[in-house]
Design an enzyme around this catalytic site. Structure first.
Site, mmCIF file in Angstrom:
data_model
loop_
_atom_site.group_PDB
_atom_site.id
_atom_site.type_symbol
_atom_site.label_atom_id
_atom_site.label_comp_id
_atom_site.label_asym_id
_atom_site.label_seq_id
_atom_site.Cartn_x
_atom_site.Cartn_y
_atom_site.Cartn_z
ATOM 1 N N GLU A 123 0.693 -1.097 -0.060
ATOM 2 C CA GLU A 123 0.000 0.066 -0.174
ATOM 3 C C GLU A 123 0.970 1.103 0.128
ATOM 4 O O GLU A 123 1.501 1.433 0.996
ATOM 5 C CB GLU A 123 -0.783 0.056 1.179
ATOM 6 C CG GLU A 123 -1.798 -1.152 1.452
ATOM 7 C CD GLU A 123 -3.172 -0.942 0.599
ATOM 8 O OE1 GLU A 123 -3.172 -0.014 -0.219
ATOM 9 O OE2 GLU A 123 -3.886 -1.975 0.319
ATOM 10 N N CYS A 182 -2.274 9.449 1.997
ATOM 11 C CA CYS A 182 -1.775 8.823 0.852
ATOM 12 C C CYS A 182 -2.960 8.918 -0.342
ATOM 13 O O CYS A 182 -2.689 9.018 -1.367
ATOM 14 C CB CYS A 182 -1.515 7.305 1.098
ATOM 15 S SG CYS A 182 -3.025 6.503 1.835
#
Ligand code: NAD
Length: 500
Positions: free
Chosen positions: A245, A279
């Site tokens: 991720e 993010c």
């Protein structure tokens, strides 16, 4: 001579990892730094703990996880203060983050058995005499390597699902947020005290690297794309599977039929929550020409009102990683040098350890501010001629994590055409809190999925079992079959599948 400590910069001294507040420099805590032997010992202990954790079964695991969920829910203000003290995140943002983490623990606990448990499968013509059985068994020991920007919900997105699937976990939190990681592991031990099912190892990147080589059954990594590559390379040595991720450069598209006030509100929040250190933060916006100017005005109006500082009620806190301020400054300077304009903030907005809201327009597409992860409270808003250009600009990125679309008549169709793992229509970032929906990226944003059914399966391996119920009418898997059997197989297959 004593070395000068940079506020917020973690350091290892005398075998301890020391964390401090990014703005005040106040020491938050000292945590024993793990060496290679300590990491290996944690994995060995986890291996034994995992056998016990598997043995107690889904129902008992669910009970324990739900107790942990309740404990976190009841003590969420305490945890929010820990987050604020160590990472500088405003308390309100910390509360929202914890709320999402609690939802994920709850969902994973409730759904693990349904998603992963035993089921019978349907048979086919040539396997009619067998029953098929499928279940998803735990991998064993999962290593979770976490970032600092969402130090609770991000690792929980792996930890809760890995635990619910029946794995033991060794967690390496970011060196910027060890105290928050320790709080999570300590509270878990309050509800699962018998065996070290969830352990922590503290330290800098070398401790994460040691975990990759320590014989775990999977690494769930969340962090930058650069470190993700190093993790994958290290794991390749032992064929240890990885979930990556990584970073993003998410875009928002604002169509000409969008509710502009709602779009501006979501843009400012999506770009600037957590001081832009997300993010899935909105870093670029492509706005159709007809509504561009009105949208920019609405964004600037809202962003200019955000408060910045260390008061727990301020809306934007400090930049957690001291070195990131230089990246943000470079992106702003470079955008302006290339012909972009700051309609709010700009170079003077960079006042370490804070960066004040900055809105850039007319930024050439090849600028760092439009292409690289900035990770600050800045947003680039560019005008596009039509929706195809908006989509082409959005997809012209090595990243592909999330994204947002504001519009009415074709918003869903536009969302489908964005090359990313998730898109929110008429909101920003909402998919992260949706326990049922998988979360993860494409390209440099990584691969694999946390959350939802896919997130549970990410931490389990499919186990297929066949069971003979009767002798074979169409014997395929035996040398005892006769020429007449083979002729019957041909006839049966033709009859069943030969028609068009
Ligand atoms: P980072 O890559 O610097 O560090 C992440 C973790 O990896 C830390 O725990 C670090 O100690 C560890 N690490 C460093 N070197 C290592 C190595 N060689 N081997 C193993 N582990 C190592 O990232 P960061 O600065 O902590 O986090 C910010 C980044 O994370 C941003 O790029 C952000 O976009 C990304 N992020 C992604 C998601 C997502 O879900 N996709 C969520 C949050 C953050």
């Amino acid at each position: 001579m004593t070395a000068v400590r940079i506020p917020g910069q973690p350091e290892v001294a005398d075998g301890f990892l020391i964390s401090s507040h990014p703005a005040t420099g106040a020491e938050v805590g000292r945590f024993p730094a793990a060496d290679d032997a300590a990491v290996a010992a944690a994995v060995t202990a986890a291996r034994a703990a995992s056998a016990w954790w598997v043995g107690i079964g889904h129902a008992q695991r669910r009970r324990r996880l739900l107790r942990w969920r309740s404990l976190i829910a009841n003590r969420m203000t305490e945890l929010a203060e820990v987050i604020n003290r160590e990472g500088g995140k405003p308390v309100a943002d910390a509360v929202v983050e914890i709320a999402a983490a609690v939802e994920h623990i709850d969902w994973a606990a409730h759904h693990a058995k349904r998603v992963l448990g035993h089921r019978r499968t349907r048979t086919r013509l040539v396997t009619a005499e067998f029953s098929g059985h499928l279940e998803y068994q735990p991998l064993g020991v999962v290593g979770v390597i976490g970032p600092w920007n969402y130090p609770v919900v991000t690792p929980i997105g792996s930890i809760a699902y890995a635990l619910a699937a029946g794995n033991a976990v060794v967690f390496k939190p970011s060196e910027y947020t060890p105290g928050i990681g320790q709080w999570l592991v300590d509270t878990f031990a309050e509800v699962v005290g018998e065996h070290p099912v969830l352990q922590i190892v503290h330290g800098l990147g070398d401790v994460g690297a040691a975990l990759c080589g320590a014989g775990v059954d999977k690494i769930a990594f969340t962090g930058s794309s650069r470190t993700g590559r190093a993790v994958m390379a290290a794991c390749a040595q032992t064929l240890t599977p990885v979930l990556i991720e990584a970073g993003g450069k998410d875009a928002m598209i604002v169509d000409d039929d969008a509710d502009l006030e709602a779009a501006a509100e979501a843009c400012v929040w999506g770009a600037m929550t957590n001081a832009g250190q997300s993010c899935i933060g909105i870093e670029r916006v492509y706005v159709l020409d007809a509504v561009h100017d009105a949208f920019v005005t609405a964004v600037v109006d809202r962003a200019a009102r955000l408060s910045v500082g260390t008061d727990p009620t301020d809306q934007l806190g400090p930049i957690t990683m001291p070195g990131q301020v230089d990246v943000i400054r470079r992106h702003i300077d470079d955008a302006i040098a290339a012909g972009g304009r700051a309609v709010l903030g700009g170079p003077a907005a960079v006042r370490p350890p804070f960066v004040h809201p900055t809105v850039l327009v007319d930024v050439p597409h090849d600028c760092a501010a439009a292409r690289e992860e900035t990770f600050g409270p800045t947003v680039v808003i560019n005008r596009v001629a039509d929706i195809d250009e908006a989509i082409a600009r959005t997809n012209d990125s090595r990243y592909g994590l999330g994204g947002a679309v504001f519009g009415k008549r074709r918003a869903i169709a536009v969302a489908r055409r964005i090359r990313s793992g998730m898109v929110s229509v008429n909101s920003a970032l909402t998919f992260a809190g949706f326990s049922e929906l998988p979360f993860g990226g494409v390209g440099d944003s990584g691969f694999g999925r946390i959350h939802g059914e896919d997130g549970l399966k990410e931490f389990a391996r499919a186990k297929a079992i066949t069971y003979r119920r009767a002798p074979s009418l169409l014997p395929t898997t035996t040398f005892d079959r006769t020429a007449a059997d083979v002729a019957r197989i041909v006839t049966a297959i033709r009859l069943r599948y030969g028609r068009w």
